[in-house]
Design an enzyme around this catalytic site. Structure first.
Site, short mmCIF file in Angstrom:
data_model
loop_
_atom_site.label_atom_id
_atom_site.label_comp_id
_atom_site.label_asym_id
_atom_site.label_seq_id
_atom_site.Cartn_x
_atom_site.Cartn_y
_atom_site.Cartn_z
N LYS A 1 8.05 5.93 8.27
CA LYS A 1 8.60 4.79 7.54
C LYS A 1 9.83 5.27 6.79
CE LYS A 1 4.08 2.60 6.64
NZ LYS A 1 3.06 2.32 5.59
N GLU B 1 -5.72 5.01 11.28
CA GLU B 1 -4.69 5.42 10.32
C GLU B 1 -5.27 5.45 8.92
OE1 GLU B 1 -0.81 3.23 8.34
OE2 GLU B 1 -1.27 2.85 10.46
N HIS C 1 -3.15 -6.38 2.08
CA HIS C 1 -2.21 -7.21 2.83
C HIS C 1 -2.66 -8.65 2.98
CE1 HIS C 1 -0.14 -3.55 4.95
NE2 HIS C 1 0.09 -3.62 3.65
N GLU D 1 -5.69 -3.25 8.34
CA GLU D 1 -5.08 -3.80 9.55
C GLU D 1 -6.00 -3.57 10.75
OE1 GLU D 1 -0.90 -2.82 10.37
OE2 GLU D 1 -0.87 -1.82 8.42
N GLU E 1 1.51 -9.41 6.89
CA GLU E 1 2.11 -8.88 8.11
C GLU E 1 1.88 -9.78 9.32
OE1 GLU E 1 0.86 -4.81 8.46
OE2 GLU E 1 2.11 -4.20 6.78
N LYS F 1 4.84 -0.01 14.86
CA LYS F 1 4.05 -0.95 14.07
C LYS F 1 5.01 -1.86 13.35
CE LYS F 1 0.72 -0.04 11.37
NZ LYS F 1 -0.06 0.53 10.26
N SER G 1 0.87 -1.18 0.00
CA SER G 1 0.00 0.00 0.00
C SER G 1 0.90 1.22 0.00
CB SER G 1 -0.91 -0.02 1.24
OG SER G 1 -1.74 1.11 1.27
N HIS H 1 7.14 -0.60 10.02
CA HIS H 1 7.69 -1.53 9.04
C HIS H 1 6.97 -1.35 7.70
CE1 HIS H 1 4.24 -4.62 9.82
NE2 HIS H 1 3.83 -3.37 9.85
N ASP I 1 -5.97 0.43 10.69
CA ASP I 1 -5.39 1.05 9.49
C ASP I 1 -6.36 0.78 8.36
OD1 ASP I 1 -4.03 1.94 7.28
OD2 ASP I 1 -2.35 0.54 7.46
N ASP J 1 -0.47 8.51 7.19
CA ASP J 1 0.58 7.71 6.57
C ASP J 1 0.74 8.14 5.12
OD1 ASP J 1 2.40 5.82 5.71
OD2 ASP J 1 1.00 4.16 5.75
#
Length: 425
Positions: A338, A286, A155, A164, A205, A389, A42, A366, A242, A313
């Site tokens: 990140k 997020e 993901h 997430e 993840e 995270k 993403s 991550h 997220d 993000d």
């Protein structure tokens, strides 16, 4: 002064089986540092650019031989002999060589691998842990983990729109206890999924990727697992989300097609978030609204920004310029950090400094395509990050970061502090 004697890059594999870049730096003293970089699925449109080979007959175009070659043939000769402790000068030199705004010529994957490896080598040269080298003697706070337990979106091949679903062990007295809380809930959730006939296979993840009927069912299962593990929702454990809303935003609407919501306007989506925050102990959302929907971002902050953490993000992409704009416009009240979004260690530090001046929380994070590299664990402690995270509590590329944080906690001993409470906003 300890100068760079050699820099060598190679192509390795990340956790999705795609190539990525590893760099080793050897100093004149013999001290050395090695670091590898991750890759996201993403990806924000304003992130620093990875360089991929595009050769469809090799790794289906995902190879990184060009990036490796740029390290070995271009960046290494230019950096040879530089004082490794001059991180800003090293990073600025690579940006100047690249000559583009987003590192597309050398590749952010090439530049970041060199930048991180230099920092690791400098720490080794100084005989101190990386977190102490980057953060100084006051770098003693362990971050609150945001532990991914259910995966959706890009993901996982699951039925969930949201990317997430995380647990935040706010009631834990230490990092090691927070991790234990998370592990016990993770295994309780696995047992519950099994009894309901759902798969306990995991996504990119490490979170479970069951075929559920709704996003609410994911929350309900997590709440049940919290109680089954002996913890109190909202007291010991809170939730975080997220959404990765940009992944389902098109033509001005949010298409939550996986769970049958069909399309929603930003107002309707925010109303849904409000319902969830009222029903579940959610402390952080997020990317709840796409970065290309400024009106929706403002509406989300108006609706929930006084109550929970609204984490940017894709909106801020660890870029000081974008973080400054988000602060000015009030588009969020926290940021994800990140390193591969911005491409150098020094630029990521500058992003953190902006967050600190704005009194924002920030989470070091991550990517979904990870390696066993533990740089971000040390970086989170060095930067006094409120959260980290790094995925779920399974898969080696995720647990490597948690295990490094356990080591750091042990090294710090009685000096170790722990986390911030996201509810304190």
């Amino acid at each position: 002064m300890d100068c760079i004697g050699s820099i060598r890059a190679m192509e390795i594999l990340d956790s999705r089986g795609n190539p990525t870049v590893r760099v080793s730096v050897v100093l004149d003293s013999g001290a050395r540092g090695t670091s590898s970089v991750p890759a996201g699925a993403s990806i924000g449109v304003n992130e620093a650019a990875e360089l991929r080979d595009g050769d469809m007959f090799r790794y289906r175009g995902r190879g990184v031989r060009k990036a490796v070659g740029n390290v070995n043939d271009v960046l290494a000769p230019a950096l040879m002999g530089m004082d490794v402790t001059r991180q800003v000068e090293i990073d600025d030199a690579m940006r100047e060589i690249d000559g583009t705004a987003n590192l597309e010529r050398m590749g952010a994957n090439a530049v970041l691998a060199v930048s991180q490896a230099c920092a690791v080598a400098a720490a080794a040269s100084n005989g101190v842990p990386l977190y102490t080298y980057l953060g100084g003697k006051d770098a003693v706070r362990l971050p609150m983990p945001m532990i991914n337990v259910i995966n959706g979106g890009k993901h996982a091949d699951s039925s969930l729109d949201m990317q997430e679903f995380m647990i935040v062990p706010i009631g834990a007295p230490s990092f090691s206890e927070a991790l234990r809380y998370g592990v016990e809930i993770f295994h309780a959730l696995a047992r519950i999924l099994g009894t309901r006939g759902y798969t306990s296979a995991v996504g990119d993840e490490g979170g479970f990727a069951p075929l559920l009927t709704s996003n609410e069912e994911a929350f309900d299962l997590i709440m049940e697992a919290i109680v089954a593990a002996g913890y109190r929702p909202g007291v010991d454990i809170c939730l975080a989300l997220d959404a990765a809303a940009a992944s389902f935003f098109r033509d001005g609407n949010y298409w939550l097609s996986r769970t049958g919501y069909r399309s929603k306007t930003s107002v309707q989506l925010i109303e849904l978030y409000q319902q969830w925050v009222h029903k579940y102990p959610i402390v952080s959302i997020e990317d709840g609204i796409a970065e290309s929907d400024p009106a929706g971002l403002r509406e989300l902050m108006t609706a929930l920004g006084h109550q929970i953490q609204i984490m940017g993000d894709d909106l801020v992409v660890t870029n000081p310029e974008f973080i400054a704009r988000a602060i000015e416009q009030g588009s969020c009240n926290a940021a994800l950090i990140k390193l591969n979004q911005i491409g150098t260690v020094s630029a990521a530090i500058a992003a953190v400094e902006l967050c600190c001046r704005a009194h924002w929380h920030y989470a070091v994070a991550h990517r979904s395509g990870e390696t066993e590299d533990t740089f971000i664990a040390d970086f989170a402690v060095a930067m006094n990050a409120s959260h980290i995270k790094t995925g779920s509590v399974c898969r080696g590329e995720r647990t490597a970061k948690y295990n490094r944080l356990l080591e750091i906690e042990g090294e710090l001993g009685a000096r170790a502090l722990f986390g911030h409470d996201a509810r304190s906003r």
